[in-house]
Enzyme design. Structure first.
Site, PDB file in Angstrom:
ATOM      1  CE  LYS A 216      38.586 -56.193 -29.424  1.00 36.99           C
ATOM      2  NZ  LYS A 216      40.096 -55.428 -29.319  1.00 36.99           N
TER       3      LYS A 216
ATOM      4  CE  LYS B 227      44.115 -59.697 -38.182  1.00 40.25           C
ATOM      5  NZ  LYS B 227      43.942 -58.735 -37.090  1.00 40.25           N
TER       6      LYS B 227
ATOM      7  CE  LYS C 217      46.177 -52.292 -37.111  1.00 38.50           C
ATOM      8  NZ  LYS C 217      44.989 -53.256 -37.515  1.00 38.50           N
TER       9      LYS C 217
END
Length: 334
Positions: free
Chosen positions: A44, A49, A75
């Site tokens: 998510k 991450k 991003k």
């Protein structure tokens, strides 16, 4: 060298999935024998991450491994921690700029390194200006032109956003571009929902003849409540590491400080994670139903003891009957 699936990526991304196979076919559970391990990491957005991968890749490099970290999130923040907060030029932006100038993209335009870790960002379009999934496909096509299939890495780590379901983000699973998948989650319902979706995707493409399995889960911001561990147990995947919800980790991450160093306070944690990531075989997961996910949490947290009440016509229009004009065409007599 990177496997033939990557070498033929340009063709593979345009082909349909293989003919469905026997549902009982078991995923390979022995050690990975290919020279390059290609691992896709999903989770998510905001679950950690990039933090996990920056420290994992750094530790792997300190252990003598040649590591390539590729950010596949629009991003473009996978490499920010690795490079002290500095933005890495993305492949998509660089490719567009070079094309306008009539120049070719080179490896040194898009790939940068720190202490043995090689890293790059695929990038993505600005909001409302294109498809992020298509950007991923374009990015990998550019990498192939740069000789991606010839690069000799021990590990290639792909950082994918897990809560986006369009095709490009599922490429590694759908097209066997990686040998195994790792999910990053925490003790909250939304991150486990995403982790479960990834497990469902792996299982779906296994039924279509795919070979990718789930190597395990990394529990980030672990507060000890146990929901993520319970999910992993139910899904049949191992927990590769539990990174505690510790204020020191939060502060250092916020200030772009690598904590995955062999001589650091958290070095042993990431050394163990690196070993587990390398050794964990890909397994076929057991995706959970929505009710099974909810059962990991107390009713006070999820509201699962709520009983749904069906709406009625009276709720909608304030009366029990509704006059509907006929759509029948009536012709006047001649």
């Amino acid at each position: 060298m990177i496997d033939n699936g990557l070498h033929q990526l340009h063709r593979n991304v345009r082909e349909e999935a293989a003919t469905p196979s026997d549902d009982t076919a078991a995923v390979h559970t022995g050690p990975v024998t290919k020279e390059t391990q290609i691992i896709a990491i999903y989770g998510k957005g905001g679950i950690g991450k990039s933090f996990t991968l920056a420290n994992l890749s750094y530790m792997m490099a300190q252990q003598g491994k040649k590591v390539l970290l590729i950010g596949c999130d629009p991003k473009s923040d996978t490499t920010s921690l690795l490079f002290g907060g500095k933005a890495c030029p993305t492949i998509i932006e660089t490719s567009s700029r070079k094309k306008l100038a009539g120049e070719a993209v080179s490896i040194s335009d898009v790939c940068f390194k720190r202490d043995g870790v090689y890293a790059m960002e695929l990038g993505g379009p600005e909001v409302g200006r294109g498809c992020g999934g298509r950007g991923i496909i374009h990015g990998f096509e550019t990498l192939e032109k740069l000789g991606f299939h010839e690069w000799g890495f021990d590990f290639v780590l792909l950082d994918f956003l897990g809560d986006v379901v369009c095709g490009g983000f599922g490429l590694p699973i759908a097209r066997d571009m990686c040998q195994k998948v790792i999910v990053v989650g925490s003790n909250d319902l939304q991150s486990l929902y995403v982790a479960n979706n990834v497990c469902s995707a792996v299982e779906y493409f296994r039924k279509l003849g795919g070979n990718v399995g789930v190597a395990g889960m990394v529990i980030n911001k672990d507060d000890g409540t146990g929901e993520a561990q319970a999910f992993a147990n139910n899904a049949g995947i191992p927990v590769l590491a539990s990174i505690p919800a510790h204020d020191d980790i939060r502060r250092k991450s916020a200030s772009y400080e690598i904590i995955g160093k062999p001589d650091g306070e958290w070095g042993s944690l990431f050394a163990e994670l690196a070993q587990n990531v390398a050794d964990a075989p890909p397994v076929r997961p057991r995706p959970q139903s929505q009710d099974q996910l909810l059962s990991l949490f107390s009713a006070e947290v999820t509201g699962r003891d709520f009983v749904m009440e069906p709406a009625t016509l009276f709720d909608m229009v304030g009366r029990e009957d509704l006059s509907k004009p006929s759509l029948e065409v009536v012709y006047d007599s001649v």
